[in-house]
Design a protein around this motif. Structure first.
Motif, PDB file in Angstrom:
ATOM      1  N   ASP A 197      33.787  52.180  36.311  1.00  0.00           N
ATOM      2  CA  ASP A 197      34.639  53.311  36.684  1.00  0.00           C
ATOM      3  C   ASP A 197      34.290  53.927  38.037  1.00  0.00           C
ATOM      4  N   LEU A 198      33.015  53.961  38.362  1.00  0.00           N
ATOM      5  CA  LEU A 198      32.613  54.536  39.647  1.00  0.00           C
ATOM      6  C   LEU A 198      33.089  53.655  40.810  1.00  0.00           C
ATOM      7  N   ILE A 199      32.889  52.335  40.661  1.00  0.00           N
ATOM      8  CA  ILE A 199      33.348  51.413  41.702  1.00  0.00           C
ATOM      9  C   ILE A 199      34.866  51.528  41.886  1.00  0.00           C
ATOM     10  N   ALA A 200      35.585  51.610  40.759  1.00  0.00           N
ATOM     11  CA  ALA A 200      37.048  51.703  40.848  1.00  0.00           C
ATOM     12  C   ALA A 200      37.469  52.986  41.553  1.00  0.00           C
ATOM     13  N   LEU A 201      36.799  54.081  41.227  1.00  0.00           N
ATOM     14  CA  LEU A 201      37.124  55.345  41.894  1.00  0.00           C
ATOM     15  C   LEU A 201      36.910  55.215  43.412  1.00  0.00           C
ATOM     16  N   ILE A 202      35.803  54.583  43.782  1.00  0.00           N
ATOM     17  CA  ILE A 202      35.512  54.447  45.219  1.00  0.00           C
ATOM     18  C   ILE A 202      36.528  53.511  45.885  1.00  0.00           C
TER      19      ILE A 202
END
Ligand SMILES: [Zn+2]
Length: 395
Positions: A197-202
């Motif tokens: 989820d963090l990678i996708a947000l970035i």
């Protein structure tokens, strides 16, 4: 887990956009998707191309319809008509789903990640079939009223994901090695991209959000946890440690409150929504919502103001640490727990200034105020990226 999967621990090894320098044509197509409609002169500057090279690179993209010439405008000093480049107007839609321990949150977006429909489904249990059912229901609900069908789905989880498909480990779902992408593609019949989820947000911020004009920047997310990530030379940095939340327990205030792992004053203890609510409960004896705590602090309630100010100082320290160690001067904040900045911005900026060398370039702070919805938007963004990569893969 079978040992045959060991080499899969190199994250997303099949995913070329993340590991190799982009071909000039892919860079061009991506720039048109992200910035279009865009004038050729602007593309020459951004991509450092010569006019003949731009003409050569754009031909296969124009021929195949990946990019188009937009309506004529007049620009420059010679008064010659110039047609900016853009992506075709098509109504393709994408579904992004963010999974938490209790809920699947969905958003439908267009091909530039602009959201226009939302929905959610409770997760009565963490059985894989229950989660797949919930996502399939969301898909059906959000698909039924549009004129165009959903062309791709992105699903994100707070844990480690392999090859945009297999959920390797997610603590909050108690999953190890679950082929969520495979199960969903079989069920939904469209391409599914699974991502941390963090990678996708970035990725979403970098392509379609506040980071789309930034090459090197740090990202700090605050919500249920605290996340840290980095975009360097226009690429989102990902390693085997992605998904382990290494930035979540950075010590920020000696003697601060305690996190669930027992650290005093770590980022989780100082900044997460839950920790702020716990601190408020301890001093007021009341069950206050995060927004109520911020509002109380804004109105000068001394106990709540102290909690928020302390969080603000910790946030200032975190931002300074991130910028100093990663050697960037741009920092993007996102997530549902960035509200302390609205209430106590002066405290954040004061600590930031104290902990930044005066000779260093001042930190430029960018805050995405989308709140929790930014997570599902990130999921939609990775679905768009997958679709985009496929559309130019054969050219
Ligand atoms: Zn901690």
């Amino acid at each position: 887990m079978p040992t045959a999967n060991k080499e899969d621990h190199s994250v997303s090894s099949s995913d070329s956009r993340r590991h190799h320098a982009l071909s000039p044509m892919v860079s061009l197509a991506r720039a048109v998707l992200i910035h279009g409609p865009i004038q050729r002169g602007e593309l020459l500057r951004r991509l450092q191309l010569t006019p003949p090279t731009l003409t050569r690179l754009s031909k296969p993209l124009l021929d195949s319809g990946v990019i188009v010439e937009a309506g004529e405008t007049f620009s420059g000093t010679v008064g010659r008509p110039a047609k900016p480049l853009d992506i075709p107007r098509n109504p393709r839609r994408f579904l992004g789903v963010k999974l938490t321990s209790e809920t699947a949150f969905g958003v439908v977006s267009d091909q530039r990640a602009r959201a226009f429909a939302w929905g959610d489904r409770a997760l009565p249990s963490h059985d894989v079939s229950v989660v797949v059912d919930a996502i399939a229901e969301l898909f059906a609900e959000l698909n039924h009223d549009g004129t165009e069908a959903i062309a791709g789905v992105g699903v994100t989880v707070g844990g480690r994901v392999l090859n945009n498909r297999v959920v390797d480990s997610v603590r909050f779902l108690e999953w190890t090695s679950v082929d969520l992408g495979g199960a969903l593609e079989e069920r939904l019949g469209v391409p599914v991209t699974v991502e941390n989820d963090l990678i996708a947000l970035i990725e979403g911020e970098h392509w379609f959000g506040l980071g789309r004009n930034m090459r090197d920047f740090a990202v700090i997310t605050i919500g249920a946890g605290v996340g840290y990530g980095l975009v360097w030379d226009d690429v989102v940095i990902r390693t085997e440690a992605t998904g382990i939340e290494l930035g979540g327990h950075l010590p920020l205030e000696p003697g601060g409150p305690r996190c669930f792992r027992g650290h005093y004053g770590c980022a989780t203890a100082m900044l997460t929504v839950e920790s702020i609510r716990n601190q408020a409960r301890e001093v007021t004896g009341e069950e206050l919502q995060y927004e109520q705590i911020l509002e109380g602090a804004r109105q000068g309630d001394p106990a709540l103001k102290e909690i928020v100010d302390r969080a603000a100082r910790a946030l200032g320290r975190y931002i300074a640490l991130a910028a100093n160690l990663a050697m960037v001067h741009e920092v993007l904040l996102a997530g549902e727990g960035t509200g302390v900045l609205d209430v106590a911005r002066d405290e954040v900026m004061r600590v930031l200034a104290e902990e930044r060398d005066p000779d260093a370039r001042p930190i430029s702070l960018v805050v995405d105020e989308t709140g929790f919805g930014i997570w599902a938007k990130g999921a939609a963004a990775v679905a768009i990226q997958t679709s985009f990569d496929r559309s130019i893969a054969g050219l």
